[in-house]
Write a protein that holds these residues in place. Structure first.
Motif: not given
Length: 253
Positions: A122-147
């Motif tokens: 919730x804090x990183x606004x990743x709920x819509x992306x929760x099932x996506x493979x991290x290798x398919x994320x943009x740079x910013x989305x990947x940074x948010x996943x790590x955060x």
């Protein structure tokens, strides 16, 4: 507030060049400290030494008064979480799986672990992306996943190396508001930032590094002065009062 982390006379030498020299710093609970400075000033090296990922060539780092190297890896992972500059994941994990890795250092508590992961998503606004493979994320989305993984780890000390570098304006502000909230709740946060205005807006304290040494250390208004910034960055600047907030505003001229 109490000092959680102490660096005493820390030095790092690489290829006969001092990357850090005679660094003495203490970091307290309930605060955000921003490490700033020009490229090559030693910010990431200082963060790496402080979190235990890099070994100093001289001096010592103490966490709760105990040398870092004397703390077992599992125990250390329950005390501090680290967001590195490089946050690419080489395997096809989902975002949710990566965030859940933050719970691995802790004894399993399925219900509590699930709540921590949900809160981090919730804090990183990743709920819509929760099932996506991290290798398919943009740079910013990947940074948010790590955060979010760092948030799920739920440690009293956090080390963040340029957490906003790949983020758009909204997520830069959201990330640092979250960081500010963690500190207000008692965490000790040490964050490397290049944007001096973000540092001024969210940090209690700024440590300005220059060629591996501490050039200035204190509240944003004391560190971000025109004379100091012109000398350290070799760039003409104006330092103004922010029109809506009681913090300095740095403008390049």
């Amino acid at each position: 507030m109490s000092v959680l982390l102490t660096l005493r006379n820390v030095g790092v030498v690489r290829q006969q060049r001092a990357i850090l020299a005679a660094v003495d710093l203490g970091f307290m609970a309930g605060t955000v400290t921003a490490l700033v400075g020009p490229n090559g000033a030693g910010k990431s090296t200082l963060l790496g030494v402080a979190c235990g990922d890099l070994q100093a060539d001289s001096g010592e780092v103490l966490l709760h008064g105990k040398p870092l190297q004397a703390i077992q890896a599992g125990a250390l992972a329950r005390e501090r979480a680290v967001m590195p500059q490089e946050h690419a994941v080489r395997f096809a994990f989902s975002v949710e799986e990566v965030v859940a890795m933050g719970r691995l250092p802790h004894p399993p508590e399925p219900a509590h672990d699930a709540r921590q992961v949900e809160a981090a998503l919730d804090a990183a606004e990743l709920q819509p992306l929760r099932q996506r493979e991290v290798q398919q994320l943009s740079g910013g989305e990947s940074a948010r996943a790590t955060f979010a993984r760092v948030l799920a780890q739920a440690t009293p000390v956090l080390f963040l190396d340029e957490p906003t570098a790949a983020l758009d304006l909204r997520h830069q502000e959201r990330t640092l508001r979250t960081v500010r909230g963690l500190a207000d709740a008692g965490a000790c946060v040490i964050v490397v930032l290049h944007d001096l205005n973000l540092a001024a807006g969210y940090a209690d304290r700024i440590v300005l590094l220059e060629q591996g040494r501490v050039a200035a250390d204190g509240p944003p208004a004391d560190v971000l002065t025109e004379s100091t910034l012109r000398r350290v960055y070799q760039q003409d600047v104006l330092v103004l009062q922010h029109p809506r907030r009681p913090v300095p505003l740095v403008v390049v001229v």
